[in-house]
Structure formats: structure tokens, C-alpha cells
Design a protein around this motif. Structure first.
Motif, PDB file in Angstrom:
ATOM      1  N   GLU A 166       0.685  -1.207  -0.126  1.00 40.11           N
ATOM      2  CA  GLU A 166       0.124  -0.109   0.078  1.00 40.11           C
ATOM      3  C   GLU A 166       1.066   1.321  -0.201  1.00 40.11           C
ATOM      4  OE1 GLU A 166      -3.075  -0.095  -0.251  1.00 40.11           O
ATOM      5  OE2 GLU A 166      -3.209  -2.262  -0.073  1.00 40.11           O
ATOM      6  N   PRO A 167       0.263   2.330  -0.298  1.00 37.36           N
ATOM      7  CA  PRO A 167       1.132   3.616  -0.291  1.00 37.36           C
ATOM      8  C   PRO A 167       1.584   3.781   1.242  1.00 37.36           C
ATOM      9  CG  PRO A 167      -0.775   4.168  -1.350  1.00 37.36           C
ATOM     10  CD  PRO A 167      -1.031   2.652  -1.013  1.00 37.36           C
ATOM     11  N   LEU A 168       2.934   4.196   1.380  1.00 31.82           N
ATOM     12  CA  LEU A 168       3.625   3.956   2.512  1.00 31.82           C
ATOM     13  C   LEU A 168       2.845   4.827   3.634  1.00 31.82           C
ATOM     14  CD1 LEU A 168       7.418   4.050   1.551  1.00 31.82           C
ATOM     15  CD2 LEU A 168       6.104   2.077   2.437  1.00 31.82           C
ATOM     16  N   SER A 169       2.288   6.118   3.180  1.00 31.69           N
ATOM     17  CA  SER A 169       1.522   6.847   4.152  1.00 31.69           C
ATOM     18  C   SER A 169       0.600   6.058   4.801  1.00 31.69           C
ATOM     19  CB  SER A 169       1.055   8.029   3.745  1.00 31.69           C
ATOM     20  OG  SER A 169       0.163   7.778   2.925  1.00 31.69           O
ATOM     21  N   LEU A 170      -0.095   5.207   4.515  1.00 31.09           N
ATOM     22  CA  LEU A 170      -0.755   4.280   5.216  1.00 31.09           C
ATOM     23  C   LEU A 170      -0.296   3.610   6.452  1.00 31.09           C
ATOM     24  CD1 LEU A 170      -3.537   4.592   3.690  1.00 31.09           C
ATOM     25  CD2 LEU A 170      -3.755   2.267   3.100  1.00 31.09           C
ATOM     26  N   TYR A 171       0.598   2.956   6.011  1.00 26.57           N
ATOM     27  CA  TYR A 171       1.484   2.167   7.285  1.00 26.57           C
ATOM     28  C   TYR A 171       1.724   3.198   8.450  1.00 26.57           C
ATOM     29  CZ  TYR A 171       1.803  -1.395   3.780  1.00 26.57           C
ATOM     30  OH  TYR A 171       1.595  -2.417   2.620  1.00 26.57           O
ATOM     31  N   PHE A 172       2.159   4.355   8.140  1.00 22.11           N
ATOM     32  CA  PHE A 172       2.638   4.991   9.222  1.00 22.11           C
ATOM     33  C   PHE A 172       1.493   6.043   9.677  1.00 22.11           C
ATOM     34  CE2 PHE A 172       6.342   4.919   6.342  1.00 22.11           C
ATOM     35  CZ  PHE A 172       6.972   3.682   6.918  1.00 22.11           C
ATOM     36  N   ALA A 173       0.093   5.764   9.406  1.00 26.99           N
ATOM     37  CA  ALA A 173      -0.993   6.756   9.912  1.00 26.99           C
ATOM     38  C   ALA A 173      -0.847   6.680  11.477  1.00 26.99           C
ATOM     39  CB  ALA A 173      -2.152   6.358   9.430  1.00 26.99           C
ATOM     40  N   GLN A 174      -0.954   7.992  12.057  1.00 25.64           N
ATOM     41  CA  GLN A 174      -1.199   8.254  13.310  1.00 25.64           C
ATOM     42  C   GLN A 174      -2.615   8.253  13.997  1.00 25.64           C
ATOM     43  OE1 GLN A 174       0.883  11.521  14.032  1.00 25.64           O
ATOM     44  NE2 GLN A 174       3.050  10.997  13.943  1.00 25.64           N
ATOM     45  N   VAL A 175      -2.831   7.201  14.815  1.00 27.30           N
ATOM     46  CA  VAL A 175      -4.227   7.334  15.317  1.00 27.30           C
ATOM     47  C   VAL A 175      -4.483   7.859  16.622  1.00 27.30           C
ATOM     48  CG1 VAL A 175      -6.326   5.828  16.057  1.00 27.30           C
ATOM     49  CG2 VAL A 175      -4.900   5.116  14.019  1.00 27.30           C
ATOM     50  N   TYR A 228      -4.759  12.220   4.004  1.00 29.95           N
ATOM     51  CA  TYR A 228      -4.923  12.650   5.423  1.00 29.95           C
ATOM     52  C   TYR A 228      -5.677  11.534   6.310  1.00 29.95           C
ATOM     53  CZ  TYR A 228      -3.452  16.993   3.631  1.00 29.95           C
ATOM     54  OH  TYR A 228      -2.817  17.944   3.195  1.00 29.95           O
ATOM     55  N   PHE A 229      -5.217  10.183   5.873  1.00 23.77           N
ATOM     56  CA  PHE A 229      -6.053   9.224   6.514  1.00 23.77           C
ATOM     57  C   PHE A 229      -5.379   8.747   7.904  1.00 23.77           C
ATOM     58  CE2 PHE A 229      -6.778   4.550   7.170  1.00 23.77           C
ATOM     59  CZ  PHE A 229      -8.105   4.325   6.856  1.00 23.77           C
ATOM     60  N   ASP A 230      -6.219   8.589   8.776  1.00 20.38           N
ATOM     61  CA  ASP A 230      -5.733   8.508  10.139  1.00 20.38           C
ATOM     62  C   ASP A 230      -6.571   7.563  11.162  1.00 20.38           C
ATOM     63  OD1 ASP A 230      -8.001   9.960  10.451  1.00 20.38           O
ATOM     64  OD2 ASP A 230      -7.113  11.780  11.728  1.00 20.38           O
ATOM     65  N   LYS A 231      -6.943   6.223  10.367  1.00 18.09           N
ATOM     66  CA  LYS A 231      -7.847   5.423  11.012  1.00 18.09           C
ATOM     67  C   LYS A 231      -7.182   4.155  11.114  1.00 18.09           C
ATOM     68  CE  LYS A 231     -11.591   8.120  10.696  1.00 18.09           C
ATOM     69  NZ  LYS A 231     -11.785   8.820  11.901  1.00 18.09           N
ATOM     70  N   LYS A 232      -7.487   3.335  12.143  1.00 23.23           N
ATOM     71  CA  LYS A 232      -6.919   1.880  12.375  1.00 23.23           C
ATOM     72  C   LYS A 232      -7.461   1.235  11.375  1.00 23.23           C
ATOM     73  CE  LYS A 232      -6.835  -2.104  15.425  1.00 23.23           C
ATOM     74  NZ  LYS A 232      -7.172  -2.709  16.989  1.00 23.23           N
ATOM     75  N   LEU A 233      -6.512   0.304  10.574  1.00 27.03           N
ATOM     76  CA  LEU A 233      -7.163  -0.700   9.620  1.00 27.03           C
ATOM     77  C   LEU A 233      -6.707  -2.306  10.096  1.00 27.03           C
ATOM     78  CD1 LEU A 233      -5.537   1.179   6.487  1.00 27.03           C
ATOM     79  CD2 LEU A 233      -7.954   0.870   7.217  1.00 27.03           C
TER      80      LEU A 233
END
Length: 798
Positions: free
Chosen positions: A541-550, A615-620
């Protein structure tokens, strides 16, 4: 007086006749000078598996009278001088190998025609090989491809209506491909997300090589940063691709750059609505076999922006790109090549200062976007003995994006509302060993090591006057290691099996994935075949998804670093038949089953539908799934006797399950797409030195999927709020898009001139670009408008 006028008529007539005769004499002299407009056709004949030269192969141009021909030398090189300009069929044969015919090859006066002809060794050895006239112009360059693959040429990118000299827009004519809208070149393959596509250049994975990449949709862009002046014949895959391709769940765009002319200096200049191109190629020094090739392009809007009013000139997109390749033969040490690609983009938005004129939120936004993409590689190919070769690549690739956004508040003060600062680069080492054990068995094995470095900061303001909130703030590196092996077995002259295995390890989530691949083909002679392909594929996935801060109260966590890699099973059945020597029919039913897809728990959200959600900031969690099922059909008449056509139809159904466990339509489930292309060429002039080509395209496709708006919630929020319980439950009306391309080529003694007119959306069909909340009418409205996209250009080759 009247009589005097009548008396003058005979003399005037004589002068007219004499003048006309003199003019025709000059024209005939000009045409006589054009009689000997010829060009050189040369190249190299090699084995398709090992790339070893084939000496003393026979090369014949079948369309000249008398026929012209020659044989290749001990290094596989051949040369035919004084070939008349125009289109020609070239036949290449070698004892023990299948004869190949290159049909309708365009020979022009502006550039030498340099060919790289790869021949396949015949399974059955015969004293004499009969020449089969069936054309397989679309057959992929990669011999280990079984299904869902085809090659394309740069000439097609220029000729096809709607192609815009852009490989990304060209492939939208192929079966199974749809696009998001006319303003970009997004590639949607069989209902998959555009971000599932792998881009490769010279055998190395590269970032999305489009200007303004990922601005509206992850994986999409405006127009390719790779000019058609440097791209060579390349392959495009839509499913069940061989084991050498990884980190892709939808398809593969495997792009090759051509090598520059190593004997003659050649140049090209092109000016058009899209941009100004300058291209040059030739030997690095006299007498060497080394060559260079480069192209630089600057956007036309960037050159003329000063002519526009202040309020809109900064809004005009400005971009530039540079691509090059240096080829360095080193004798027995092999061939080295240095290649590169760079692009630079910028665009600005300005807020409307008068709040009475605000209609949507975009009217209040001010900001500047800066993007850059770069790739630099060193490739080495060496032949080991006569039956093996080793290809090694070292490359550094990267991209950056910077955006500072502000919003004009109700108090007419500016507030920061968006901040993007992404600087990623990747070091790649690739080594591939190819060996042909016999005409029946070839193997290819390799390793790819990627060291990914990232520095990403993403911040936004959910409420504009309450400050920025961090979404991603990550700096570091991760490794991605891939290994593969595959073999091609020609069991008999009819049965062919391609089988392979791929393994990969991503150290960020410490996951190992094993991916089997297999393709089986049965040929009914040379006229028809049935094939079956299966592959397991996966994509980061786009790397920003793995590093999202919740954010949870005062605590900030990064729960997505452990996400599994998204995966898919591909299964394809293909039937291919040549109805005539120049017309083929292909039918491919397929099924794709996606799993381990990141979703939000108890929600309809799935990353399969992501657009440009920075700006995705949810738990997946990795419990989502999807399925794409359909059938692709192609009937194609290759260019012959001055005309061609291509008709493709795709019927499909694309569904997904989110964290709620409910099956929904994907955003890309438009159900069908039909493309009809037709082109005709006329050879003009007494000496046939002019070519006029007219190409048209009709594109019928199902309406885009949309989600119903929650009107009550939208009125309360004064913003667009969707009813997420019915994700993509609505479908817009079907659309018809028409395009035309007109090319006019004039061949002179030492140069060629090409005038082109390319137009898209002739019928002015309106497209939906999303919903917005209208402040003045206090309701949600749809943003729809029609765009007629023209591109007029002139190119000179000399």
C-alpha cells in the motif's frame, strides 16, 4: 474599350498557359528530386531468449520492387541502404528458427530505421522452414507471457486517436482498461484500483512516472513524463503475469527506452499545446558503437503564462521533464547503459477575496503544489557462453511532493489547513540470470533488493480555525526483497508451459509472501490457440497508510505498521484466433479474488476504493476482500493496405467487502467499456513522399459509481456528507466519448515534417468531478462540466 479587353484575352491566355506549364515544370523538377528519397534500414538479429547474435540470418524487404535484402554479419548486424520511404513488410529468417515478419514498418526520411529483431528457436528442426504469413504484431516481447499481455509501439501512441503521444492514454484502448476521467491518464484494469499497477522502466520499478501524479487518484496522473520520442516497444500486462513481475495486483507497465542511433546524428523538435520537445541522438564519438539519446520537454503553458491575466496565470500547470539513455558496448565484457528520467511540476491556487462570491470550499483555498520524480540507473548485460546471459541493474529512484494549503476564514483571515512534505527515494539492485538449455527449455531466475527511504510529514486541520493535526510524521528505511524463478517448457510444437515461483519479504511488517504462477498454452498450428493462466500476486500500500497516526485522547499510536500485504488470485482463460493473415480475435474470461485487503473495522471503507486520501488516520485490519469477474474481447485488424481497426469490449463486475462484512460495488464497477478505433492512411504526392492519416475513436462506457449524499447531515455540516451504508450504490448515466487524430507527414530529402491534430471529447460529453456544498444555494450540487481537449503539434525530424 470592350473590344480592347477582348483583344487582350488571347495574350492573357497564353501567359496563363505558359505560367502554368512553368509551374508544373518546377513541380516535376521538385518531384524528380524526390525520386531518390530513400532511407537506411538496419539493425541486429538475436535469439529471443539469450539475446545472442544470429549470424547470417536472411533479411528481406518484401514490398519493394525488386525486393531488397541482405544477411546479418558475424555479430548479427545487418544493413540495407536506399530503401524507398513508405511502409514496408520486412521478413527475417534463420535456419532452425521461426520466421518473423514485421508488417507495415514506417520508413521515413528524417530518421534511420533501426530494428532489434528477436527470433524464437523452432522446437522442430526442419531442412526448410515455411514462411507463415499470419501477423502477430501484438505478441508481447517477453516470451514467458501466456495470457493477458500485449506489446505496443510508439508509433501507435502517436497514431491512435486519444493517445496524445502518451503510453498511459494509449493503453486505455486495450481490452479490460477504463479511465477515471478525461483530465488524467489513470489506468483502471479489470475493475482494480489504479494504485495496483506496477511501473517498470528498463527492468526497474519506478514511482508513478506521470506529471501531477497521485493528485486526484493514487496511481493516476495528468500526462506521462516519458516522451514518445524516447520510448521503445514495450509490454503491458493486465492479469496473471509471469513470476519476474512482483509488487502488483492489477497489471504491469513494462517500459523500454530505445537506444540512440550509434552511426548517425539525428535530432527532432516538436512544438504543441502539451509542450515543447527537443530530442537528439547519435554516436558518442565518431567510429564508436556507443550512443546517446535524450529528450527535454517544457510545458507550453509555462512558456506563455505571462500572457495570461494575473488571477489565472499561476493556476496554469507548469511542468518539465528530461529522459536519456547512454548505451556503451564493451566487447566481451557486455553492454553497459546509463539511463534516467526526471520531472518537475508546479501549480498554484488562489482564494477568492470577496466572500459574497464564494460558491464552494475550493473558492476559499490558496496553496502551491510542487512535485518531482527522478530515476537514475546503470544496467549491464553480458552473454555467458552462447546459451546464457546475465542482466544486472543498480538504480536510485525517488519522488517528492510539497504542498502548503491555506483557507480563507469567515473573518477573511488565512488559516493553515494542509501541509504535505514527502521525500521518498529507493535504492534498487536487480540481477537476472537467463539460460536456454534447449529449444524446448528456457529458465530465468533473479533477485531484487529494494532499500526504501522515507521522510513524510502530513498535517491537516479538520476544523480550519483550530490548527493543524499530525497524520504522519515518519523518517526511516525499510527493505523489500524479492526472488523469483521461472521456466518455459515447449513440450511439443503445440504445448507450451510457463511456470514460476516468486517470494518476497517486507521487513516493515515482517511478512513473507510466496506466489506461484503458471501458464499453459495449446496452439492449433499458427492460426489459433487456447491458454490458461494462474497467478498469486501482491502489492504494498502507499507508505503513508502504514505510518498513519491514530489519535486516542492524549495517546497517539501507529497500529497499521503490522498490516498484511494486499493479495490476489488471478485466473484467466484465453482463446486467440487469426481469422485472416491480418485479423485476429481474442476472448479472455477471467476471475480475480483479492484478500488480506486493509479495511476499517465495522465500516464499509476499503483501501480498494482509495482516491488521494493523504490524511487518512484510522486503524486498519487486513480482513477485507474483493472480486473482479468478467470477459474481455478484442477484434483487431493490423495496419495493412492503408487502414486498420481495433474493437475491444469488456463486461465485468467488481465487488468488495469492507470491515462491515457487506458486499458493495467498488468505485470502479462501471460494468462495461467498448472501444472502437479506425484509421486510414493515404500516400500522396507524385513521388509518394507524403502520408495523410485520419484516426477516429469512439469510447462507450458505463457510468461512474457514486455514493448517495446524506442531505440532512450535509446541511448541518455545511459540507458534503455521504451515506456510507450504501457505498457506491448509485451509477451515473452511460457516456460516449469521441476523439480524432489527423497526422500529415511530409518526407523531404534530409528531414521529415509531421503536423498533428489530436482532439478528445468531440461531442462535449459532461463528466462528474465530484460533489460540493454550494454556500449560496445551501445544498449539495454535482460538479459537472464538459472539456474539449485539443492538441495541435508540429514535429520535424532531421
Amino acid at each position: 474599350m470592350l473590344n480592347d479587353e477582348y483583344k487582350r484575352v488571347p495574350n492573357m491566355k497564353k501567359w496563363f498557359i505558359s505560367g502554368t506549364a512553368f509551374f508544373l515544370f518546377l513541380c516535376s523538377m521538385h518531384d524528380a528530386a524526390c525520386q531518390d528519397i530513400t532511407q537506411t534500414v538496419r539493425g541486429k538479429v538475436v535469439d529471443s531468449e539469450t539475446r545472442t547474435p544470429l549470424p547470417f540470418a536472411n533479411i528481406m524487404i518484401r514490398t519493394t520492387d525488386p525486393s531488397l535484402g541482405t544477411t546479418s554479419d558475424s555479430k548479427g548486424l545487418f544493413r540495407i541502404d536506399r530503401v524507398p520511404i513508405g511502409r514496408h513488410d520486412i521478413q527475417v529468417s534463420f535456419m532452425g528458427y521461426e520466421t518473423r515478419v514485421i508488417p507495415e514498418l514506417l520508413v521515413s526520411s528524417g530518421k534511420e530505421t533501426v530494428l532489434d529483431v528477436a527470433l524464437k528457436e523452432a522446437v522442430l528442426k526442419m531442412e526448410a522452414v515455411a514462411v507463415t504469413a499470419y501477423t502477430q504484431k501484438d505478441k508481447p516481447l517477453n516470451s514467458m507471457s501466456t495470457v493477458s499481455a500485449r506489446t505496443f509501439s510508439v508509433e501507435e501512441a502517436r497514431r491512435y486517436a486519444g493517445g496524445w503521444d502518451d503510453p498511459g492514454r494509449l493503453v486505455s484502448s486495450f481490452a479490460g482498461i477504463t479511465t477515471d476521467n478525461l483530465r488524467d491518464n489513470t489506468i483502471i484494469i479489470r475493475g482494480n484500483s489504479p494504485k495496483g499497477l506496477l511501473w517498470r522502466l528498463e527492468g526497474v520499478e519506478i514511482p508513478n512516472p506521470n506529471h501531477f501524479a497521485n493528485m486526484t487518484t493514487f496511481g493516476g496522473g495528468g500526462i506521462s513524463a516519458l516522451s514518445a520520442l524516447v520510448v521503445g516497444n514495450s509490454d503491458f500486462y493486465t492479469s496473471a503475469f509471469p513470476a519476474e513481475f512482483g509488487n502488483a495486483v492489477s497489471g504491469v507497465f513494462d517500459i523500454n527506452m530505445r537506444s540512440g542511433n550509434n552511426e548517425t546524428y539525428e535530432h527532432a523538435f516538436q512544438a504543441g499545446v502539451i509542450g515543447i520537445d527537443i530530442s537528439s541522438e547519435g554516436p558518442l564519438w565518431n567510429g564508436s558503437r556507443a550512443s546517446y539519446l535524450f529528450n527535454y520537454r517544457y510545458s507550453t503553458f509555462g512558456l506563455i503564462r505571462s500572457l495570461f491575466p494575473e488571477e489565472i496565470k499561476d493556476f496554469l500547470p507548469v511542468y518539465q521533464d528530461l529522459s536519456f539513455k547512454i548505451n556503451l558496448p564493451a566487447g566481451s565484457a557486455g553492454v553497459f547503459s546509463v539511463w534516467g528520467l526526471g520531472s518537475d511540476d508546479s501549480e498554484a491556487m488562489h482564494a477568492e477575496q470577496d466572500s459574497a462570491l464564494w460558491e464552494m470550499e475550493d473558492d476559499r483555498i490558496e496553496g502551491t503544489i510542487l512535485q518531482r520524480t527522478a530515476a537514475l540507473g546503470l544496467n549491464h548485460r553480458v552473454i555467458l557462453q552462447k546459451n546464457a546471459c546475465l542482466n544486472t541493474s543498480l538504480a536510485i529512484t525517488g519522488s517528492s511532493m510539497k504542498y502548503e494549503g491555506e483557507i480563507l476564514g469567515n473573518d477573511l483571515n488565512f488559516y493553515k489547513n494542509e501541509h504535505i512534505d514527502i521525500r521518498n527515494y529507493m535504492l534498487t539492485w536487480t540481477s537476472v540470470y537467463n539460460r536456454k538449455f534447449s529449444a524446448r527449455h528456457t529458465s530465468r531466475s533473479g533477485i531484487i533488493v529494494d532499500q526504501m527511504h522515507y521522510n513524510t510529514v502530513l498535517e491537516h486541520a479538520p476544523v480550519y480555525d483550530q490548527g493543524l493535526i499530525g497524520v504522519v510524521d515518519e523518517q526511516g528505511a525499510s527493505s523489500f526483497v524479492q526472488v523469483f524463478t521461472q521456466s518455459k517448457f515447449s513440450i511439443t510444437e503445440r504445448w507450451v508451459i510457463n511456470t514460476g515461483l516468486r517470494g518476497q519479504y517486507f521487513d516493515l511488517n515482517r511478512e513473507t509472501v510466496i506466489e506461484p504462477r503458471i501458464g499453459i498454452s495449446y496452439n492449433f498450428g499458427r492460426a489459433q490457440s487456447v491458454s490458461l493462466g494462474y497467478g498469486k500476486h501482491s502489492r504494498l500500500e502507499p507508505l503513508s497508510l502504514y505510518f498513519a497516526q491514530v489519535h486516542g485522547g492524549s495517546r497517539i499510536s501507529q497500529p497499521n505498521k503490522a498490516l498484511k500485504i494486499s493479495k490476489a488470485h488471478h485466473l484467466v482463460l484465453a482463446y486467440d484466433i487469426s481469422l485472416t493473415p491480418n485479423i485476429r480475435l481474442k476472448i479472455e474470461p477471467y476471475a480475480q479474488f483479492l484478500f488480506d485487503v486493509p479495511v476499517i473495522p465495522d465500516s464499509s471503507f476499503s483501501v480498494l476504493n482509495m482516491e488521494a486520501d493523504w490524511y487518512f488516520d484510522k486503524k486498519l485490519i487486513s480482513s477485507g476482500s474483493g472480486r473482479n469477474m468478467g470477459i474481455d474481447m478484442t477484434i483487431e485488424r493490423f495496419l495493412q493496405d492503408g487502414h486498420y481497426y481495433l474493437i475491444t469490449a469488456s463486461l465485468f463486475d467488481s465487488k468488495y467487502r469492507g470491515g462491515d462484512g457487506v458486499e458493495h460495488n467498488t468505485r470502479f464497477n462501471t460494468r462495461y467499456v467498448i472501444n472502437c478505433l479506425y484509421g486510414k492512411e493515404w500516400t500522396l504526392g507524385m513521388q509518394k513522399n507524403k502520408i495523410l492519416g485520419v484516426n477516429v475513436r469512439l469510447n462507450f462506457f458505463g457510468g461512474k459509481r457514486t455514493t448517495a449524499v446524506d442531505a440532512v447531515a450535509s446541511d448541518l455540516a455545511r459540507d458534503v456528507v455521504y451515506d456510507t451504508s450504501r457505498m457506491f450504490g448509485n451509477r451515473e448515466p452511460d457516456k460516449l466519448i469521441a476523439g480524432i487524430t489527423v497526422n500529415y507527414r511530409i518526407n523531404k530529402k534530409r528531414h521529415s515534417s509531421i503536423w498533428s491534430l489530436q482532439m478528445v471529447n468531440l461531442f462535449m460529453a459532461e463528466e462528474n468531478y465530484g460533489d460540493y456544498y454550494n454556500y449560496q444555494h445551501s445544498r449539495v450540487e454535482r460538479w459537472e462540466f464538459a472539456v474539449l481537449i485539443p492538441n495541435i503539434s508540429y514535429k520535424i525530424e532531421f
